[in-house]
Each structure stands twice: as structure tokens, then as C-alpha cells.
Design a protein around this motif. Sequence first.
Motif, PDB file in Angstrom:
ATOM      1  N   MET A  31       0.879  -1.360  -0.014  1.00 52.09           N
ATOM      2  CA  MET A  31       0.023  -0.017  -0.270  1.00 52.09           C
ATOM      3  C   MET A  31       1.159   1.078  -0.044  1.00 52.09           C
ATOM      4  O   MET A  31       1.704   1.402   0.679  1.00 52.09           O
ATOM      5  CB  MET A  31      -0.912  -0.133   1.403  1.00 52.09           C
ATOM      6  CG  MET A  31      -1.758   1.147   1.263  1.00 52.09           C
ATOM      7  SD  MET A  31      -3.238   1.339   0.097  1.00 52.09           S
ATOM      8  CE  MET A  31      -3.972   0.048   0.069  1.00 52.09           C
ATOM      9  N   GLY A  33       0.695   5.601   0.050  1.00 51.81           N
ATOM     10  CA  GLY A  33      -0.127   6.658   0.469  1.00 51.81           C
ATOM     11  C   GLY A  33       0.614   7.502   1.572  1.00 51.81           C
ATOM     12  O   GLY A  33       1.947   7.441   2.056  1.00 51.81           O
ATOM     13  N   CYS A  38       0.436   2.667   5.699  1.00 50.10           N
ATOM     14  CA  CYS A  38       0.729   2.360   4.556  1.00 50.10           C
ATOM     15  C   CYS A  38       2.396   1.837   4.443  1.00 50.10           C
ATOM     16  O   CYS A  38       3.039   1.835   5.314  1.00 50.10           O
ATOM     17  CB  CYS A  38       0.838   3.512   3.472  1.00 50.10           C
ATOM     18  SG  CYS A  38      -0.758   3.930   3.051  1.00 50.10           S
ATOM     19  N   HIS A  51      -4.614   6.621   1.259  1.00 53.56           N
ATOM     20  CA  HIS A  51      -4.172   5.386   0.713  1.00 53.56           C
ATOM     21  C   HIS A  51      -4.648   5.675  -0.863  1.00 53.56           C
ATOM     22  O   HIS A  51      -5.338   5.607  -1.328  1.00 53.56           O
ATOM     23  CB  HIS A  51      -5.359   4.427   1.147  1.00 53.56           C
ATOM     24  CG  HIS A  51      -5.141   4.206   2.492  1.00 53.56           C
ATOM     25  ND1 HIS A  51      -5.835   4.876   3.685  1.00 53.56           N
ATOM     26  CD2 HIS A  51      -4.498   3.187   3.341  1.00 53.56           C
ATOM     27  CE1 HIS A  51      -5.470   4.535   4.743  1.00 53.56           C
ATOM     28  NE2 HIS A  51      -4.754   3.514   4.605  1.00 53.56           N
ATOM     29  N   VAL A  54      -2.330   0.746  -4.561  1.00 54.92           N
ATOM     30  CA  VAL A  54      -1.621  -0.671  -4.097  1.00 54.92           C
ATOM     31  C   VAL A  54      -1.191  -1.432  -5.067  1.00 54.92           C
ATOM     32  O   VAL A  54      -1.705  -1.418  -6.339  1.00 54.92           O
ATOM     33  CB  VAL A  54      -2.924  -1.363  -3.383  1.00 54.92           C
ATOM     34  CG1 VAL A  54      -3.872  -1.627  -4.540  1.00 54.92           C
ATOM     35  CG2 VAL A  54      -2.099  -2.626  -2.803  1.00 54.92           C
ATOM     36  N   THR A  67      -6.461   3.675  -5.598  1.00 55.20           N
ATOM     37  CA  THR A  67      -7.677   3.349  -4.628  1.00 55.20           C
ATOM     38  C   THR A  67      -8.320   4.588  -4.540  1.00 55.20           C
ATOM     39  O   THR A  67      -8.378   5.297  -3.422  1.00 55.20           O
ATOM     40  CB  THR A  67      -6.837   2.777  -3.246  1.00 55.20           C
ATOM     41  OG1 THR A  67      -5.842   3.775  -2.977  1.00 55.20           O
ATOM     42  CG2 THR A  67      -6.420   1.423  -3.575  1.00 55.20           C
TER      43      THR A  67
END
Length: 220
Positions: A31, A33, A38, A51, A54, A67
Motif C-alpha cells: 500500500m 499513500g 501504508c 491510501h 496499491v 484506490t
Amino acid sequence: MSESLVERVVLLHVEGPRSGEVDSFCQPTVMIGRAPDCHLVFPTERGVSGHHAVIRLQDGIVELEDTRSTNGTFVNDVRVDRCALKHEDTIRLGSIGPLLRIELPDRERAHMPLAPTPPPPMRADIPATQQAMPPAGGQLPRSRSTTPHTPLETPALAPVAPPPPPRVAAAAPAAAKAAGGAAKAGMGAAPSATAWAILAGVALLEIGVCAVWILMKLSG
């Protein structure tokens, strides 16, 4: 190359606050962000969402998914929602945010050519000229037969006698000769009839002249 060899993703920071640094990830989900939970965090970049995107490693495929970020995610300067990543693809978070470059070391190693097979060692008890060396291309030479080749003999054919000439051809000159003789005979008979006609005509003419002369005498 087998895609299942991809087990690690390396992200090189090309532009941004961590330019020149490298992050390596082996987990199936990465992830990215501004949020502290993250895996790859950009806490001071306001253009990056909490976020933002991904990266997933699944079944040998590396995939990126945006996302629902505010400023979007760009792969090779093209905005994407979801796409597969290749070696050395660039990822930009937002239109002017950090720029990352993905590297797949395991896939790179899979592209390396195999080392050539070394030739067999030379034996000291056999001259070098008699030791078999593998030919180029890995193909073995074909064996040659030592048995001399004997050409096949073709039996001589007996001469064929020509057929005898047909009898009709021999009879043709005789028939032609007979026809010529008949034609000559016909031509000889034709003058005899003409002569008789001429004689008859002359006789009638003389009779007519005599009759005229007699009539002239009587009338005179």
C-alpha cells in the motif's frame, strides 16, 4: 520465462523527497499513500492521498490499482485505474507528485542467457587430432558406411524385329497398273468412234452435193 519467478518488487525513488532511495518489498500487497499504516509512506506530500494506490503480487503478475485517489495515479505518464506493471515502468502519484520506477530483479535474472557448456577435457594418452570434439551447433556428425557401393546392373534388352510390311502395300502397284491400262484402252477406243463419225459426215456431204448438182442440171 516463467512469471512465477517474480517474488520481490523494488521501487526506486526517481523524483520526490526520497529521490535516489530504494525500497524492496516481498509481501503480496504494497500500500502506497500518506497514511502511517501504508507500507510506503509519503507523510509530507499533499498531492498524495491517504491510501493512494496499491501494488499486488499474485500468480507471478505485478499489478497496480489506484484506490480512488484525489489526484490520480500515472503509469508511464498515462493515468490508470488498474494495470499490470512491467520491469522499469514508472509510477507517478498525482500529476506532479513523487515518481517511482519499478524493478523486478527476479525477472531480470530469468532473462540472463545460460552459460555455454564447456568442451570435454583433453586426454593425455590420445593424440589431440584423434579426440572427438563436439561440432558447432551441438549436432553429431553422421556416420559413413565403409561398405563399397556396387552399382546395379541393368539387364540388356533383346532387339525387337520390325513387323513385316502389309500385303496391301504390295498389291497397290498392281492395282494402279491395271487401272492405268484400262484408262489407256478407253483412250484408244475413243478415236475409233470419232473417225467413224467423221466419215459418215463426209459421205452425207458428198451425197448432198451430188443431189444439188443433179437438180441444177434438170432445171437448166
